[in-house]
Design a protein around this motif. Structure first.
Motif, short mmCIF file in Angstrom:
data_model
loop_
_atom_site.label_atom_id
_atom_site.label_comp_id
_atom_site.label_asym_id
_atom_site.label_seq_id
_atom_site.Cartn_x
_atom_site.Cartn_y
_atom_site.Cartn_z
N UNK A 194 0.80 -1.22 0.00
CA UNK A 194 0.00 0.00 0.00
C UNK A 194 0.84 1.27 0.00
N UNK A 195 2.16 1.14 -0.08
CA UNK A 195 3.01 2.32 -0.18
C UNK A 195 2.73 3.12 -1.44
N UNK A 196 2.10 2.49 -2.42
CA UNK A 196 1.75 3.19 -3.66
C UNK A 196 0.81 4.36 -3.39
N UNK A 197 -0.08 4.23 -2.41
CA UNK A 197 -1.00 5.33 -2.10
C UNK A 197 -0.23 6.55 -1.59
N UNK A 198 0.84 6.30 -0.86
CA UNK A 198 1.69 7.39 -0.40
C UNK A 198 2.38 8.08 -1.56
N UNK A 199 2.58 7.34 -2.67
CA UNK A 199 3.22 7.90 -3.85
C UNK A 199 2.22 8.54 -4.82
N UNK A 200 0.96 8.60 -4.41
CA UNK A 200 -0.04 9.26 -5.23
C UNK A 200 -0.81 8.37 -6.18
N UNK A 201 -0.59 7.05 -6.13
CA UNK A 201 -1.36 6.14 -6.97
C UNK A 201 -2.71 5.86 -6.33
N UNK A 202 -3.65 5.37 -7.15
CA UNK A 202 -4.97 5.05 -6.60
C UNK A 202 -5.21 3.56 -6.53
N UNK A 203 -4.16 2.75 -6.75
CA UNK A 203 -4.22 1.31 -6.56
C UNK A 203 -2.95 0.88 -5.84
N UNK A 204 -2.98 -0.29 -5.22
CA UNK A 204 -1.75 -0.80 -4.59
C UNK A 204 -0.80 -1.34 -5.64
N UNK A 205 0.38 -1.74 -5.19
CA UNK A 205 1.32 -2.51 -6.02
C UNK A 205 1.33 -3.94 -5.50
N UNK A 206 1.04 -4.95 -6.33
CA UNK A 206 0.63 -4.78 -7.71
C UNK A 206 -0.84 -4.40 -7.81
N UNK A 207 -1.22 -4.06 -9.04
CA UNK A 207 -2.57 -3.60 -9.30
C UNK A 207 -3.57 -4.75 -9.13
N UNK A 208 -4.85 -4.43 -9.01
CA UNK A 208 -5.85 -5.49 -8.80
C UNK A 208 -5.84 -6.56 -9.88
N UNK A 209 -5.59 -6.19 -11.13
CA UNK A 209 -5.60 -7.18 -12.21
C UNK A 209 -4.52 -8.23 -12.01
N UNK A 210 -3.36 -7.83 -11.53
CA UNK A 210 -2.28 -8.79 -11.29
C UNK A 210 -2.62 -9.67 -10.09
N UNK A 211 -3.13 -9.08 -9.03
CA UNK A 211 -3.52 -9.87 -7.87
C UNK A 211 -4.59 -10.89 -8.24
N UNK A 212 -5.56 -10.45 -9.02
CA UNK A 212 -6.64 -11.36 -9.42
C UNK A 212 -6.10 -12.49 -10.29
N UNK A 213 -5.19 -12.16 -11.19
CA UNK A 213 -4.63 -13.18 -12.07
C UNK A 213 -3.79 -14.18 -11.28
N UNK A 214 -3.03 -13.72 -10.31
CA UNK A 214 -2.26 -14.62 -9.44
C UNK A 214 -3.19 -15.62 -8.76
N UNK A 215 -4.33 -15.11 -8.27
CA UNK A 215 -5.28 -16.01 -7.62
C UNK A 215 -5.89 -16.98 -8.62
N UNK A 216 -6.24 -16.51 -9.83
CA UNK A 216 -6.83 -17.37 -10.85
C UNK A 216 -5.89 -18.51 -11.24
#
Length: 267
Positions: A194-216
């Motif tokens: 969640x350090x990405x939010x501190x850097x001004x991003x609106x998603x974590x690292x990695x992004x939801x698509x990568x997290x979802x794909x890892x789970x799939x």
């Protein structure tokens, strides 16, 4: 989620934080567990930052904190290793020397250049930078796999100087899937950083698509880390991380003790 497994203090070259203040912040925020993961980026190019790690002194301080706070919070001894393809033997020797609870493997350098600095972007377009970053990440995992999770997998997005700072998974799915399949085959996890939010991003690292794909693809091991370098950022946006993990199909979050994953329901 009450365990923060990505923290830095003054033992890391990019933080001045007092270890005890970091722990006290975790206690105030109601965390049950935290794990320091101080930087070791061997063979980092000459710059204003030194990412060497005085590991004996660091371990001594962790043992002191564990004794001082034993009735308030569990404290882990970890490291974040800045990987490069030629450093496999060096890091294998390092991880054998110490009884870590947790080790993060991360890509911070691309061909000995740090995307944090503007000079890197003078040599790359957005697409070529991301593709090369992913190429190097795959090489890193093939060269060294004595880590527990891979850190902030799309980290490079934090430092894109122009345009949208969002990882377009569909444009790089071929490379990302190779990385995820290799991590899963080796029994390695991902962190949601969640350090990405501190850097001004609106998603974590990695992004939801990568997290979802890892789970799939069958990945189950996920840790939560704020990447905090100061006390106030411990546990940053963990409420958002919780909801995102649930939406991606995860039902458990992991902590590590003695390099072994333990699974706890996401509540």
């Amino acid at each position: 989620m009450l365990a923060d497994f990505h923290l830095h203090s003054a033992f890391s070259g990019d933080s001045d934080a007092c270890t005890e203040e970091m722990v006290r912040s975790g206690v105030r925020k109601g965390l049950s567990e935290l794990c320091f993961t101080e930087h070791l980026d061997a063979d980092y190019p000459p710059a204003n930052v030194c990412f060497d790690l005085d590991t004996p002194s660091y371990l001594s301080e962790i043992r002191r904190l564990q004794a001082a706070f034993r009735d308030q919070i569990r404290i882990g001894f970890g490291a974040e290793l800045g990987l490069q393809p030629h450093l496999g033997d060096f890091y294998r020797s390092f991880t054998k020397q110490y009884a870590f609870d947790f080790v993060i493997g991360s890509t911070h350098l691309v061909d000995r250049m740090d995307p944090y600095y503007p000079e890197f972007w003078e040599m790359h377009s957005r697409e070529s930078a991301i593709r090369r970053f992913l190429d190097v990440t795959l090489q890193n995992i093939k060269a060294f796999d004595d880590f527990d999770v891979y850190g902030h997998l799309d980290y490079i997005i934090r430092y894109i100087p122009q345009g949208e700072r969002r990882f377009p998974y569909s444009d790089f799915a071929d490379q990302v899937d190779l990385i995820l399949r290799l991590l899963i085959a080796k029994g390695k996890g991902l962190e949601i950083n969640t350090g990405s939010f501190r850097s001004g991003l609106d998603t974590p690292n990695p992004c939801p698509e990568i997290l979802r794909r890892y789970r799939e693809l069958g990945g189950e091991i996920v840790t939560a880390g704020s990447d905090a370098h100061t006390p106030e950022h411990i546990g940053l946006s963990f409420d958002l991380a919780r909801e995102l993990l649930l939406s991606c199909g995860f039902r458990y979050v992991s902590v590590f003790r003695g390099r072994k994953a333990e699974f706890y329901p996401i509540r």
